[in-house]
Design a protein around this motif. Structure first.
Motif, PDB file in Angstrom:
ATOM      1  N   ALA A 113       0.824  -1.214   0.000  1.00 43.14           N
ATOM      2  CA  ALA A 113       0.000   0.000   0.000  1.00 43.14           C
ATOM      3  C   ALA A 113       0.858   1.264   0.000  1.00 43.14           C
ATOM      4  N   LEU A 114       2.118   1.160   0.366  1.00 42.86           N
ATOM      5  CA  LEU A 114       3.001   2.327   0.320  1.00 42.86           C
ATOM      6  C   LEU A 114       3.132   2.860  -1.107  1.00 42.86           C
ATOM      7  N   ARG A 115       3.185   1.968  -2.064  1.00 41.92           N
ATOM      8  CA  ARG A 115       3.374   2.359  -3.467  1.00 41.92           C
ATOM      9  C   ARG A 115       2.115   2.212  -4.318  1.00 41.92           C
ATOM     10  N   ARG A 116       1.104   1.569  -3.749  1.00 42.69           N
ATOM     11  CA  ARG A 116      -0.137   1.336  -4.483  1.00 42.69           C
ATOM     12  C   ARG A 116      -1.295   1.907  -3.681  1.00 42.69           C
ATOM     13  N   PRO A 117      -1.633   3.159  -3.957  1.00 41.90           N
ATOM     14  CA  PRO A 117      -2.686   3.829  -3.179  1.00 41.90           C
ATOM     15  C   PRO A 117      -4.016   3.074  -3.149  1.00 41.90           C
ATOM     16  N   ALA A 118      -4.300   2.281  -4.155  1.00 42.48           N
ATOM     17  CA  ALA A 118      -5.566   1.539  -4.181  1.00 42.48           C
ATOM     18  C   ALA A 118      -5.651   0.537  -3.032  1.00 42.48           C
ATOM     19  N   LEU A 119      -4.515   0.119  -2.510  1.00 39.53           N
ATOM     20  CA  LEU A 119      -4.509  -0.850  -1.415  1.00 39.53           C
ATOM     21  C   LEU A 119      -4.634  -0.200  -0.041  1.00 39.53           C
ATOM     22  N   ARG A 120      -4.450   1.105   0.050  1.00 40.62           N
ATOM     23  CA  ARG A 120      -4.434   1.770   1.355  1.00 40.62           C
ATOM     24  C   ARG A 120      -5.721   1.582   2.151  1.00 40.62           C
ATOM     25  N   PRO A 121      -6.892   1.690   1.524  1.00 42.61           N
ATOM     26  CA  PRO A 121      -8.107   1.466   2.327  1.00 42.61           C
ATOM     27  C   PRO A 121      -8.185   0.049   2.903  1.00 42.61           C
ATOM     28  N   VAL A 122      -7.687  -0.937   2.179  1.00 41.39           N
ATOM     29  CA  VAL A 122      -7.732  -2.316   2.674  1.00 41.39           C
ATOM     30  C   VAL A 122      -6.701  -2.504   3.783  1.00 41.39           C
ATOM     31  N   ALA A 123      -5.536  -1.877   3.647  1.00 41.29           N
ATOM     32  CA  ALA A 123      -4.546  -1.924   4.724  1.00 41.29           C
ATOM     33  C   ALA A 123      -5.123  -1.276   5.976  1.00 41.29           C
ATOM     34  N   ALA A 124      -5.834  -0.180   5.795  1.00 38.44           N
ATOM     35  CA  ALA A 124      -6.462   0.496   6.936  1.00 38.44           C
ATOM     36  C   ALA A 124      -7.544  -0.374   7.560  1.00 38.44           C
ATOM     37  N   GLU A 125      -8.231  -1.170   6.753  1.00 34.98           N
ATOM     38  CA  GLU A 125      -9.253  -2.081   7.284  1.00 34.98           C
ATOM     39  C   GLU A 125      -8.638  -3.033   8.302  1.00 34.98           C
ATOM     40  N   TRP A 126      -7.420  -3.521   8.010  1.00 35.45           N
ATOM     41  CA  TRP A 126      -6.759  -4.442   8.927  1.00 35.45           C
ATOM     42  C   TRP A 126      -6.497  -3.738  10.253  1.00 35.45           C
ATOM     43  N   THR A 127      -5.869  -2.566  10.178  1.00 33.87           N
ATOM     44  CA  THR A 127      -5.548  -1.818  11.389  1.00 33.87           C
ATOM     45  C   THR A 127      -6.811  -1.490  12.176  1.00 33.87           C
TER      46      THR A 127
END
Length: 182
Positions: A113-127
């Motif tokens: 998600a650091l380099r692929r903004p599309a993954l950031r919401p899913v990474a945030a879902e985990w947190t």
């Protein structure tokens, strides 16, 4: 040509993507490599996932869901009277006893998600999901601090190749959890 009904194909493609990333890293992920791993036509991967980001989102979400299920079903976290630092240390110990491979895979997907903004919401879902789970046992700010510590310890162990130190983890977790109780 008759179209074959295959309701599990999308799930098999996600599972194959996870195996490809585990084996070759994200750099080795392509629609073609996933199609070969899933034993499906190339067009199936692009039909279900128009981009690699969509495929990575599905893979990361699967890892998130799997971890959330393990955490929810954990006997360690089920007892509200048990010491939270002890419980989390046992859970993290189990994660490392399962070998570095699964954790490396999860963090590789998470950090993509650091380099692929599309993954950031899913990474945030985990947190957010883990924080919500822990907030039942402590306040929301402390839950977020605990998640940050769990991530930090895990990443340090994975990146340095050092052994997981449960005594250190338990001490640091207790400092955060017990400090919130004051």
């Amino acid at each position: 040509m008759v179209r074959r009904y295959d309701p599990e194909r999308r799930d098999r493609i996600i599972d194959a993507a996870i195996r490809v990333v585990a084996d070759r890293g994200i750099a080795g992920l392509s629609h073609r490599s996933v199609a070969a791993e899933a034993d499906v036509p190339l067009g199936s991967t692009t039909y279900h996932f128009a981009s690699l980001d969509e495929l990575l989102i599905a893979a990361l979400r699967r890892c998130n869901d799997d971890f959330a299920r393990v955490a929810r079903e954990s006997a360690y976290l089920a007892d509200p009277d048990a010491d939270l630092a002890d419980e989390l240390t046992r859970l993290l110990t189990e994660c490392f006893e399962g070998g570095r491979g699964p954790l490396e895979l999860e963090y590789e997907l998470y950090l993509a998600a650091l380099r692929r903004p599309a993954l950031r919401p899913v990474a945030a879902e985990w947190t957010d999901g883990v924080s919500r789970l822990l907030a039942d046992r402590t306040d929301p700010a402390t839950a977020r601090a605990v998640v940050a510590l769990l991530d930090g310890i895990s990443l340090q162990v994975l990146l340095t190749g050092s052994d997981f130190d449960p005594e250190y983890a338990r001490e640091m977790l207790a400092r955060i959890v017990d400090g919130a109780a004051r």
